[in-house]
Design a protein around this motif. Structure first.
Motif, short mmCIF file in Angstrom:
data_model
loop_
_atom_site.label_atom_id
_atom_site.label_comp_id
_atom_site.label_asym_id
_atom_site.label_seq_id
_atom_site.Cartn_x
_atom_site.Cartn_y
_atom_site.Cartn_z
N HIS A 26 -0.67 8.99 -6.74
CA HIS A 26 -0.47 8.00 -7.43
C HIS A 26 0.30 8.68 -8.62
N LYS A 68 7.36 -0.18 1.76
CA LYS A 68 7.61 -0.06 0.36
C LYS A 68 8.56 -0.80 0.10
N PHE A 76 -2.40 9.74 -0.17
CA PHE A 76 -1.68 8.85 -1.23
C PHE A 76 -1.95 9.61 -2.68
N ILE A 135 -5.78 -1.19 6.60
CA ILE A 135 -4.40 -1.59 6.18
C ILE A 135 -3.54 -0.90 6.80
N ASP A 136 -3.54 0.44 6.91
CA ASP A 136 -2.48 1.14 7.50
C ASP A 136 -2.35 1.18 8.84
N LEU A 144 4.43 2.04 3.19
CA LEU A 144 3.76 2.14 2.12
C LEU A 144 2.48 2.65 2.53
N ILE A 145 2.00 3.82 2.41
CA ILE A 145 0.64 4.80 2.86
C ILE A 145 -0.09 4.41 1.77
N THR A 146 -1.22 3.58 2.00
CA THR A 146 -2.30 3.06 1.02
C THR A 146 -3.29 4.10 1.21
N GLY A 147 -3.53 4.60 2.26
CA GLY A 147 -5.00 5.51 2.32
C GLY A 147 -6.13 4.80 2.83
N THR A 148 -5.86 3.38 2.91
CA THR A 148 -6.90 2.64 3.64
C THR A 148 -6.73 2.51 4.98
#
Length: 560
Positions: free
Chosen positions: A16, A95, A14, A87-88, A80-84
């Motif tokens: 930012h 996105k 991820f 979720i992923d 959308l790759i959240t890093g969690t």
């Protein structure tokens, strides 16, 4: 507004992007690099028409009900790759897309209350029952459409995690409303009631797995379900002192030690009356135990040893009434006990203080009587009831033990269920139970190559399917109405599955039904079943064939 000033690599996946807030424009007068906290100022922008500066941090706040401004909308094709991981993996978001995640996939919020849940303690409960059990054991939240409880002490269930079925903690129980439920029925007889948006794993013809909403399913689709719950069961301990609190101890070694312990306590507390008060029983009862005129209860023995500071003894011999038979209680639930319980649930009954086994097959009778003698030290009386031979054991202790395992005294055919202790046990124990139950209530057709179980109990049918899942044996389930009641039939078809059943569940080659299966397997007939076969597209077969170097002769020699 919206211009990107810099980037922060928060995780390996991820990145930012630090952006100019909406409504801010001007000239950058300060831009920093280094390590910062999220609310530290990393840039300053001076507005041309104003002497003031806007400070930019890595945090932006926006009213949830106000639409975010945009210059251009792109089609939602990139994740959308959240890093969690949660979720992923289970809730991939595109996105530019929108997501609302009130609870994790597979947690039960999208299924009906009658859906069975495989608890980590080996029991099978409906979601409704689980909710009722835990709804008051934590912080409860309730509104018009839903209610849930964040429970104080999490419990565990078996769940699908990264391709495997493992134990998983449950921290909340949830109850909501839906306007619509869909009923999905598979060719193997599995049924599920889910909301239209509940995610289902579908296997497509190109061998890819897709998670799709239930409302997108079509007749003929192939769904993924567990082929085997590969859990290492442990031999279960039988809590003798919990089951037989008020029954009598019959172990000679313990009975000899009780007067010695009572005298030890008398020296400490000065009198037997004081000791009786400490043990919370009458003086006369204590005297009876002390002079061995009465056998003590298991509750008393536990209390006596605790008060004397001694380790509680291992109690193995238990009596009911004074005139009752002494019963040897096994300390573990092993294969022999599983076979005994399977025979009883198939052709047995509990009538008051007696345990009865109804069968005209001399081999089956012999197996039952040998188990009663070898496990419990009990002899069997023989009688006849309506032309059926009965093996009768008069023992309130044995009846109580069978009741602990869930044996119903009334309406057994409709109330029976597979004991939870089995689902926690090793595979050999499960196999013993399933083999014994089949020997009583099962049927094998060598012509069809098919094993059949039949029961009027929905709980038993569900339990059996879970037990076979532990062994990796595929079953089909069918229902039919018989004289106003639903009859559940479980089928095991195909040579491979039948052989797997025989290897796992044959507890005695002398049993006629099991011997019939063995004879069928030795005939070396070719067997076929399409239960777990998925049709593969022609293009897939061609590509596999070409990738293997077009091994025509090799395949032909192997019968393909």
């Amino acid at each position: 507004g919206g211009d990107i000033l810099g980037e922060v690599q928060e995780t390996s996946t991820f990145r930012h992007r630090v952006m100019v807030p909406h409504g801010v424009k001007g000239k950058i007068v300060k831009l920093k690099t280094g390590e910062f906290k999220i609310d530290d100022t990393v840039a300053e922008i001076k507005n041309g028409s104003d002497s003031g500066t806007a400070k930019v941090t890595m945090v932006q706040k926006w009213p949830v009900r106000k639409q975010r401004p945009y210059k251009k909308k792109f089609p939602a094709v990139e994740p959308l790759i959240t890093g969690t991981r949660v979720i992923d993996t289970f809730f991939p978001i595109t996105k530019g897309g929108t997501g609302c995640i009130p609870g994790p996939f597979g947690s039960g919020k999208c299924v009906s209350g009658e859906t069975p849940v495989f608890m980590a303690d080996g029991t099978i409960k409906t979601i409704k029952k689980v909710y009722e059990l835990y709804k008051l054991k934590g912080r409860k939240v309730k509104n018009q459409e839903e209610e849930y409880t964040i429970i104080n002490k999490p419990f565990s269930v078996f769940s699908y995690i990264n391709g495997k079925i493992k134990k998983r903690p449950v921290r909340a129980v949830y109850k909501g409303k839906t306007n619509k439920l869909m009923k999905i029925t598979t060719r193997t007889g599995r049924c599920a009631e889910v909301t239209p948006i509940h995610k289902i794993m579908r296997l497509d013809k190109d061998l890819t797995v897709k998670e799709i909403p239930a409302q997108e399913l079509k007749k003929g689709d192939y769904l993924l379900e567990p082929r085997k719950i590969d859990l290492k069961g442990k031999t279960q301990v039988i809590p003798i002192t919990k089951i037989f609190e008020n029954q009598r101890v019959a172990d000679d070694s313990i009975l000899k030690e009780i007067p010695l312990l009572i005298n030890k306590l008398v020296r400490k507390y000065q009198s037997k009356k004081k000791v009786a008060e400490k043990l919370k029983l009458s003086y006369d009862v204590l005297i009876g135990y002390s002079i061995k005129s009465n056998r003590p209860t298991l509750n008393f023995v536990r209390a006596l040893y605790r008060l004397a500071g001694e380790k509680e003894p291992e109690i193995m011999l238990v009596k009911g009434e004074t005139s009752g038979k002494t019963v040897r209680i096994p300390d573990k639930f092993d294969k022999r006990l599983a076979v005994f319980l399977g025979l009883l649930l198939g052709d047995g009954a509990i009538k008051g203080r007696s345990v009865r086994f109804y069968n005209n097959d001399s081999i089956m009778i012999s197996v039952f009587e040998n188990l009663a003698r070898d496990i419990f030290g009990l002899q069997v009386k023989k009688t006849i009831a309506n032309t059926v031979r009965v093996s009768l054991i008069e023992s309130s202790v044995l009846a109580k033990l069978m009741g602990y395992f869930g044996f119903p005294e009334y309406q057994k055919s409709r109330k029976a269920f597979a004991p939870g202790v089995l689902l926690r046990s090793p595979q050999s124990v499960i196999g013993g139970f399933l083999g014994a139950y089949f020997a009583c209530d099962g049927y094998f057709s060598s012509k069809k190559g098919e094993i059949e179980y039949s029961t009027a109990s929905r709980k038993m049918a569900t339990g059996l399917s879970y037990l076979f899942l532990r062994l990796g044996i595929i079953t089909r389930i069918k229902q039919r109405k018989v004289r106003g009641f639903t009859q559940y039939r479980l089928f095991i078809s195909g040579r491979d599955e039948i052989e797997r059943f025989y290897r796992s569940c044959c507890f005695s080659e002398d049993i006629a039904k099991l011997r019939k299966i063995k004879d069928y397997l030795y005939q070396r007939r070719k067997g076929y079943t399409s239960i777990d076969i998925v049709p593969v597209g022609v293009e897939n077969i061609r590509s596999l064939y070409e990738a293997a170097g077009k091994p025509y002769a090799k395949l032909k020699n192997n019968g393909v």
